[in-house]
Motif scaffolding. Structure first.
Motif, short mmCIF file in Angstrom:
data_model
loop_
_atom_site.label_atom_id
_atom_site.label_comp_id
_atom_site.label_asym_id
_atom_site.label_seq_id
_atom_site.Cartn_x
_atom_site.Cartn_y
_atom_site.Cartn_z
N THR A 118 33.47 44.05 40.56
CA THR A 118 32.36 43.10 40.39
C THR A 118 31.14 43.82 39.82
OG1 THR A 118 31.78 43.45 42.73
CG2 THR A 118 33.10 41.52 42.19
N GLY A 119 31.39 44.94 39.12
CA GLY A 119 30.32 45.73 38.53
C GLY A 119 29.67 45.07 37.34
N PRO A 120 28.72 45.77 36.70
CA PRO A 120 27.91 45.14 35.64
C PRO A 120 28.64 44.91 34.33
CG PRO A 120 27.37 47.48 35.88
CD PRO A 120 28.29 47.13 37.01
N MET A 121 28.26 43.83 33.70
CA MET A 121 28.62 43.51 32.32
C MET A 121 30.11 43.46 32.05
SD MET A 121 26.38 42.68 30.07
CE MET A 121 24.94 43.59 30.65
N LEU A 122 30.87 42.99 33.03
CA LEU A 122 32.32 42.92 32.84
C LEU A 122 32.76 41.59 32.23
CD1 LEU A 122 33.71 44.54 36.11
CD2 LEU A 122 33.67 45.53 33.82
N TYR A 123 32.23 40.49 32.76
CA TYR A 123 32.79 39.17 32.45
C TYR A 123 31.82 38.32 31.64
CZ TYR A 123 35.45 40.96 36.38
OH TYR A 123 36.18 41.77 37.21
N GLN A 124 32.41 37.53 30.76
CA GLN A 124 31.64 36.60 29.96
C GLN A 124 31.90 35.14 30.36
OE1 GLN A 124 29.21 37.27 27.36
NE2 GLN A 124 29.32 39.11 28.60
N SER A 125 32.80 34.96 31.31
CA SER A 125 33.09 33.61 31.80
C SER A 125 33.66 33.70 33.21
CB SER A 125 34.10 32.90 30.89
OG SER A 125 35.38 33.50 31.01
N PHE A 126 33.57 32.59 33.93
CA PHE A 126 34.17 32.52 35.26
C PHE A 126 35.67 32.73 35.17
CE2 PHE A 126 30.63 29.41 36.76
CZ PHE A 126 29.77 30.48 36.94
N ASP A 127 36.27 32.18 34.12
CA ASP A 127 37.73 32.26 33.96
C ASP A 127 38.20 33.71 33.86
OD1 ASP A 127 40.34 31.36 33.68
OD2 ASP A 127 40.19 31.09 31.52
N GLU A 128 37.47 34.54 33.15
CA GLU A 128 37.84 35.95 33.04
C GLU A 128 37.89 36.61 34.42
OE1 GLU A 128 36.02 36.95 28.60
OE2 GLU A 128 35.27 38.01 30.38
N TYR A 129 36.87 36.36 35.21
CA TYR A 129 36.84 36.94 36.56
C TYR A 129 37.98 36.40 37.42
CZ TYR A 129 35.66 37.60 41.45
OH TYR A 129 35.74 37.89 42.79
N LEU A 130 38.21 35.10 37.39
CA LEU A 130 39.24 34.49 38.24
C LEU A 130 40.63 35.00 37.87
CD1 LEU A 130 37.86 30.84 38.39
CD2 LEU A 130 37.88 32.53 40.24
N ARG A 131 40.83 35.33 36.60
CA ARG A 131 42.10 35.93 36.20
C ARG A 131 42.18 37.39 36.67
NH1 ARG A 131 44.78 33.57 31.02
NH2 ARG A 131 43.96 31.45 30.92
#
Length: 347
Positions: A118-131
């Motif tokens: 959950t670090g900085p600047m990883l995801y550009q959308s919720f979907d990316e994180y949920l995957r």
């Protein structure tokens, strides 16, 4: 003759009383056998009652209690009424009948690599994180947490990205140079803003409104919901979608408590918290869209940023935490690259 009849009636009456008493006693015994006291499990969270996460949790608790037919009684405590954060996670790890809904960083106290995910600047959308949380990488972290007495029920309770609210538009790290930005008192936030090119200024959030007016700071970072709710748009009108950190809660239950439940009870709890995460996400998206329009109506301009440039800029942050597994950033980015490719190809 009368004496004989009296004795007969007395005997019959006695037998009738015994029979009725026996049936009553048996019925009472059977009733006691079927009535089971509900298992009380406390659910505690930092969110206040009018926040979406708390509203979704109310639905979860009510559904679990109803579906369990009295075998479970989940009790929800919002606003940090009972221990949350580090203290709440200790309750979970120590085996209490307890469910904590709080930041993933508190899982990071037991398995440090959660903070990297959950670090900085990883995801550009919720979907990316949920995957990402469904990859073997994160599932392995969940297995490590289980060994420490923590059963992770969900990592899906999202409440928005943090972006830059400032007096100027931000599109690249170069635009951040010289910009004084308020941050919470946190190493991760300080390191992140420094790596992005800004000058972090730690201060309590309530002080930021006056600090912006007085020029003590040039901006701050926060979600769309907080930007609108705190009326910071009255001071700064440029909102740059850096998405540098993602707001997400983990749902954790004591392994000891989890193992003591029946298969049916475990199924009910898991299914309802999964449904709750979906409800929370749906409503959060609605609110973000609604508040984004309200911000635009109040003169705010939204800006997309060079995500790749910021990703490269913050990469060194992942080397500043010695408890994180060496090379964890590369592993995360390898997974994230595949996730983005899958999304692009409609998989």
């Amino acid at each position: 003759m009368k004496k004989v009849l009296s004795l007969i009636f007395l005997s019959l009456f006695t037998l009738l009383l015994v029979a009725c008493g026996g049936k009553k006693e048996e019925a009472t015994k059977n009733e006691g056998e079927t009535k089971k006291e509900a298992r009380v499990i406390k659910v505690t969270t930092k969110f206040v009652d009018d926040e979406q996460t708390a509203k979704s949790l109310v639905k979860v608790v009510e559904a679990i209690n109803k579906r369990s037919n009295g075998s479970l009684e989940l009790q929800l405590f919002t606003s940090g009424t009972l221990p949350i954060g580090k203290d709440g996670m200790e309750q979970v790890a120590n085996g209490s009948d307890w469910i904590l809904v709080d930041g993933v960083n508190f899982l990071g106290d037991y398995v440090p690599d959660y903070n990297a995910v959950t670090g900085p600047m990883l995801y550009q959308s919720f979907d990316e994180y949920l995957r990402m949380v469904r990859t073997p990488l994160v599932q392995d972290l969940n297995a490590q947490a289980l060994e420490k007495g923590i059963k992770v029920l969900s990592l899906d309770w999202l409440f928005g990205f943090r972006n830059i609210e400032a007096k100027k538009a931000i599109k690249t790290p170069e635009d951040m140079k010289g910009l004084k930005l308020r941050v919470p008192t946190s190493q991760l936030y300080t390191f992140t803003i420094e790596a992005m090119g800004g000058n972090p200024v730690a201060m309590p959030y309530p002080d930021t409104y006056a600090a912006l007016q007085q020029g003590v700071i040039d901006g701050l970072e926060g979600s769309i919901l907080s930007y609108y709710g705190t009326k910071q748009y009255e001071n700064v009108k440029e909102y740059s979608l850096t998405r540098h950190l993602l707001g997400v809660s983990a749902v954790c239950i004591s392994k000891k408590c989890w193992d003591s439940l029946t298969d049916e009870e475990r199924t009910i709890i898991q299914e309802e918290f999964d449904k709750g995460a979906e409800d929370n996400l749906t409503e959060t998206k609605k609110l973000e869209d609604e508040y984004a329009q309200k911000l635009k109506d109040n003169g705010v301009t939204f800006h997309e940023v060079d995500a790749e440039a910021f990703n490269k800029a913050v990469a060194p942050v992942y080397e500043k935490f010695p408890k994180w597994t060496p090379g964890i950033y590369d592993k995360i980015m390898e997974n994230l690259t595949q996730i983005r490719e899958d999304i692009k190809n409609g998989k």
